[in-house]
Design an enzyme around this catalytic site. Structure first.
Site, mmCIF file in Angstrom:
data_model
loop_
_atom_site.group_PDB
_atom_site.id
_atom_site.type_symbol
_atom_site.label_atom_id
_atom_site.label_comp_id
_atom_site.label_asym_id
_atom_site.label_seq_id
_atom_site.Cartn_x
_atom_site.Cartn_y
_atom_site.Cartn_z
ATOM 1 N N ASP A 287 -2.521 1.187 2.343
ATOM 2 C CA ASP A 287 -3.601 2.084 1.921
ATOM 3 C C ASP A 287 -4.484 2.480 3.098
ATOM 4 O O ASP A 287 -4.637 1.718 4.051
ATOM 5 C CB ASP A 287 -4.434 1.369 0.826
ATOM 6 C CG ASP A 287 -5.279 2.337 0.029
ATOM 7 O OD1 ASP A 287 -5.077 3.574 0.135
ATOM 8 O OD2 ASP A 287 -6.158 1.861 -0.710
ATOM 9 N N ASN B 249 -4.490 5.832 4.608
ATOM 10 C CA ASN B 249 -4.023 6.942 5.455
ATOM 11 C C ASN B 249 -5.007 8.106 5.443
ATOM 12 O O ASN B 249 -5.292 8.698 6.493
ATOM 13 C CB ASN B 249 -2.679 7.484 4.933
ATOM 14 C CG ASN B 249 -1.561 6.483 5.062
ATOM 15 O OD1 ASN B 249 -1.726 5.439 5.692
ATOM 16 N ND2 ASN B 249 -0.420 6.788 4.461
ATOM 17 N N ARG C 191 -8.287 8.144 4.765
ATOM 18 C CA ARG C 191 -9.536 7.849 5.479
ATOM 19 C C ARG C 191 -9.321 7.817 6.988
ATOM 20 O O ARG C 191 -10.167 8.254 7.757
ATOM 21 C CB ARG C 191 -10.112 6.502 5.003
ATOM 22 C CG ARG C 191 -10.940 6.647 3.730
ATOM 23 C CD ARG C 191 -11.137 5.332 3.040
ATOM 24 N NE ARG C 191 -9.929 4.927 2.338
ATOM 25 C CZ ARG C 191 -9.755 3.736 1.792
ATOM 26 N NH1 ARG C 191 -10.690 2.812 1.909
ATOM 27 N NH2 ARG C 191 -8.642 3.462 1.151
ATOM 28 N N ARG D 17 -5.347 15.221 5.690
ATOM 29 C CA ARG D 17 -4.819 13.971 5.139
ATOM 30 C C ARG D 17 -3.353 13.760 5.489
ATOM 31 O O ARG D 17 -2.897 12.640 5.704
ATOM 32 C CB ARG D 17 -4.995 13.939 3.614
ATOM 33 C CG ARG D 17 -6.448 13.810 3.174
ATOM 34 C CD ARG D 17 -6.555 13.795 1.654
ATOM 35 N NE ARG D 17 -5.869 12.645 1.080
ATOM 36 C CZ ARG D 17 -6.414 11.427 0.938
ATOM 37 N NH1 ARG D 17 -7.655 11.215 1.315
ATOM 38 N NH2 ARG D 17 -5.712 10.445 0.420
ATOM 39 N N HIS E 201 -0.842 10.492 6.689
ATOM 40 C CA HIS E 201 0.423 9.989 6.128
ATOM 41 C C HIS E 201 1.489 9.876 7.223
ATOM 42 O O HIS E 201 2.307 8.966 7.224
ATOM 43 C CB HIS E 201 0.895 10.892 4.985
ATOM 44 C CG HIS E 201 -0.044 10.867 3.822
ATOM 45 N ND1 HIS E 201 -0.470 9.683 3.248
ATOM 46 C CD2 HIS E 201 -0.678 11.860 3.131
ATOM 47 C CE1 HIS E 201 -1.317 9.957 2.260
ATOM 48 N NE2 HIS E 201 -1.462 11.271 2.175
ATOM 49 N N SER F 209 2.807 5.932 -5.677
ATOM 50 C CA SER F 209 2.691 5.338 -7.011
ATOM 51 C C SER F 209 2.900 6.389 -8.096
ATOM 52 O O SER F 209 2.840 7.596 -7.832
ATOM 53 C CB SER F 209 1.304 4.693 -7.183
ATOM 54 O OG SER F 209 0.319 5.690 -7.387
ATOM 55 N N TRP G 80 0.853 11.306 -8.213
ATOM 56 C CA TRP G 80 1.120 12.723 -8.546
ATOM 57 C C TRP G 80 -0.160 13.470 -8.863
ATOM 58 O O TRP G 80 -0.183 14.699 -8.876
ATOM 59 C CB TRP G 80 2.061 12.824 -9.753
ATOM 60 C CG TRP G 80 3.404 12.216 -9.532
ATOM 61 C CD1 TRP G 80 3.837 11.018 -10.025
ATOM 62 C CD2 TRP G 80 4.509 12.756 -8.781
ATOM 63 N NE1 TRP G 80 5.133 10.777 -9.621
ATOM 64 C CE2 TRP G 80 5.563 11.833 -8.860
ATOM 65 C CE3 TRP G 80 4.689 13.937 -8.045
ATOM 66 C CZ2 TRP G 80 6.790 12.028 -8.237
ATOM 67 C CZ3 TRP G 80 5.914 14.136 -7.425
ATOM 68 C CH2 TRP G 80 6.942 13.193 -7.517
ATOM 69 N N ARG H 241 -2.629 13.771 -7.085
ATOM 70 C CA ARG H 241 -3.210 14.350 -5.865
ATOM 71 C C ARG H 241 -2.861 15.830 -5.762
ATOM 72 O O ARG H 241 -2.018 16.323 -6.502
ATOM 73 C CB ARG H 241 -2.707 13.580 -4.654
ATOM 74 C CG ARG H 241 -3.143 12.139 -4.728
ATOM 75 C CD ARG H 241 -2.812 11.411 -3.478
ATOM 76 N NE ARG H 241 -3.286 10.038 -3.579
ATOM 77 C CZ ARG H 241 -3.444 9.227 -2.556
ATOM 78 N NH1 ARG H 241 -3.159 9.658 -1.340
ATOM 79 N NH2 ARG H 241 -3.877 7.997 -2.735
ATOM 80 N N LEU I 295 16.883 -8.007 7.522
ATOM 81 C CA LEU I 295 15.704 -7.687 6.705
ATOM 82 C C LEU I 295 16.059 -6.703 5.585
ATOM 83 O O LEU I 295 16.761 -5.720 5.822
ATOM 84 C CB LEU I 295 14.644 -7.054 7.619
ATOM 85 C CG LEU I 295 13.395 -6.485 6.941
ATOM 86 C CD1 LEU I 295 12.544 -7.605 6.351
ATOM 87 C CD2 LEU I 295 12.575 -5.661 7.931
ATOM 88 N N ARG J 42 -7.766 -4.331 -4.895
ATOM 89 C CA ARG J 42 -7.193 -4.148 -6.235
ATOM 90 C C ARG J 42 -5.683 -3.997 -6.102
ATOM 91 O O ARG J 42 -5.157 -3.788 -5.011
ATOM 92 C CB ARG J 42 -7.824 -2.948 -6.945
ATOM 93 C CG ARG J 42 -7.773 -1.640 -6.156
ATOM 94 C CD ARG J 42 -8.379 -0.467 -6.950
ATOM 95 N NE ARG J 42 -8.477 0.712 -6.095
ATOM 96 C CZ ARG J 42 -9.574 1.082 -5.441
ATOM 97 N NH1 ARG J 42 -10.687 0.382 -5.556
ATOM 98 N NH2 ARG J 42 -9.561 2.152 -4.661
#
Ligand code: IPE
Ligand code: IPE
Ligand code: MG
Length: 246
Positions: A26, A28, A30, A39, A43, A71, A75, A77, A137, A200
Site C-alpha cells: 500500500d 503507491n 501517496r 498516481r 504504481h 482488490s 474497481w 477507482r 520461491l 487494516r
C-alpha cells in the site's frame, strides 16, 4: 507490531524463516502525490519495488510470498487509474514475470481472474502453466482478489458438490474449506506485512490469516526493499506464537 529502521543491522535466522509471507503493498498513490506525480507513476514505482522484494525473497530462500496487487474493491477507482494498473500488469506479464521463470521462480494468481481482460487472463494461465515445475520461491499475486469473494466462491463450489451428491455436508471440515480456496495447497501466511501506515486488512486472506503475525510500517510501498523485509522477519522471529496454547 510497527517497525522502524534502526541503527544496528537486523539479525535473522535463515533456518527458521516464515514459510509464507503475505504483503499488502500500500501507499503507491501517496508516494506519487508527495512527488507531484500522477498516481500511475506511483504504481510503476510500486511494481519496481515488487521486483526488488521478489529478488530479496529469493536470496533469503523464502518459500511462499503472496502480494496484494488489486482488490475486488479497487474497481471503484477512476477508470484512468484502473487502466494504468492493468497496462502495467500487461507489461509485467509479458516481460518481467517471464524473466523470473529463468530464476526458478514459480508464479500463480489468486482472485477471480474472469473479470480481467481476455489477453491478461491468457497470459496468466500461460505463466502459471510454464512455471508450475519450478521449485524455488512461489509468488502468488492477488488480482481482483477479495477474501470474502474467495470464501463466497468456495461456498458456491461446495454447495454445487453437495447438490450433485459428491460431497456430504458433514464432510465439510476446515481442511475441506481450505482446499476450496484459491490458496489450496499453500501453507497459511505466518507473517503479514502492510506498508504505508494503515493498520487494516482490507479484505486480504481473511480465512488464511487466522494465526498470522502482523507487521505494519510507515514506509510507502515504492520505498520498501529487501532490508525492510529482513527487518519484518526479525520482528516476526522475536514473537512468542502461542496458537491458543500457553
Ligand atoms: C496500493 O497503493 C496499490 C493498489 C491498491 C492498487 P494505493 O494506490 O492504494 O496507494 P495509496 O493508499 O492511495 O497511497
Ligand atoms: C489494499 O489497499 C489493496 C491493495 C494493496 C491491492 P487499498 O489502498 O485498496 O485499501 P484501503 O482502501 O486503504 O482499505
Ligand atoms: Mg491504498
Amino acid at each position: 507490531m510497527f517497525f522502524q529502521k534502526k541503527e544496528e543491522a537486523p539479525v535473522i535466522d535463515l533456518e527458521n524463516l516464515p514459510k509464507h509471507i503475505a504483503i499488502i503493498m500500500d501507499g503507491n498513490g501517496r508516494w506519487a502525490t508527495k512527488r507531484g506525480l500522477p498516481r500511475k507513476a506511483g504504481h510503476k514505482a510500486g511494481a519496481e519495488a515488487l521486483e526488488r522484494v521478489i529478488e530479496g525473497a529469493r536470496e533469503l530462500g523464502l518459500q511462499h510470498m503472496t502480494v496484494y496487487a488489486f482488490s475486488t474493491e479497487n474497481w471503484k477507482r477512476s477508470e484512468d487509474e484502473v487502466a494504468a494498473i492493468m497496462d502495467l500488469l500487461r507489461q509485467y506479464l509479458k516481460n518481467y514475470f517471464r524473466k523470473f521463470l529463468g530464476d526458478n521462480v514459480r508464479m500463480d494468481v489468486i482472485g477471480d481472474i474472469s473479470r480481467l481482460d481476455g489477453d491478461i487472463q491468457e497470459q496468466i494461465l500461460e505463466i502459471e502453466e510454464e512455471s508450475k515445475h519450478k521449485d524455488g520461491l512461489f509468488v502468488h499475486i492477488a488480482l481482483n482478489y477479495g477474501g470474502r469473494d474467495e470464501i463466497r466462491r468456495a461456498v458456491e463450489e461446495m454447495a454445487k458438490k453437495v447438490s450433485e451428491g459428491t460431497l456430504q455436508p458433514s464432510d465439510i471440515s476446515e481442511d475441506v474449506i481450505s482446499a476450496h480456496l484459491d490458496t489450496k495447497g499453500v501453507p497459511d501466511p505466518e507473517l503479514v506485512i502492510r506498508t504505508s501506515g494503515e493498520e487494516r486488512i482490507s479484505n486480504f486472506l481473511l480465512w488464511q490469516i487466522a494465526y498470522a503475525e502482523f507487521c505494519f510500517t510507515d514506509t510507502l510501498w515504492p520505498d520498501f526493499g529487501k532490508e525492510d523485509l529482513v527487518l519484518a522477519i526479525e520482528g516476526y522471529q522475536n514473537r512468542d506464537r502461542r496458537f491458543g496454547g500457553r
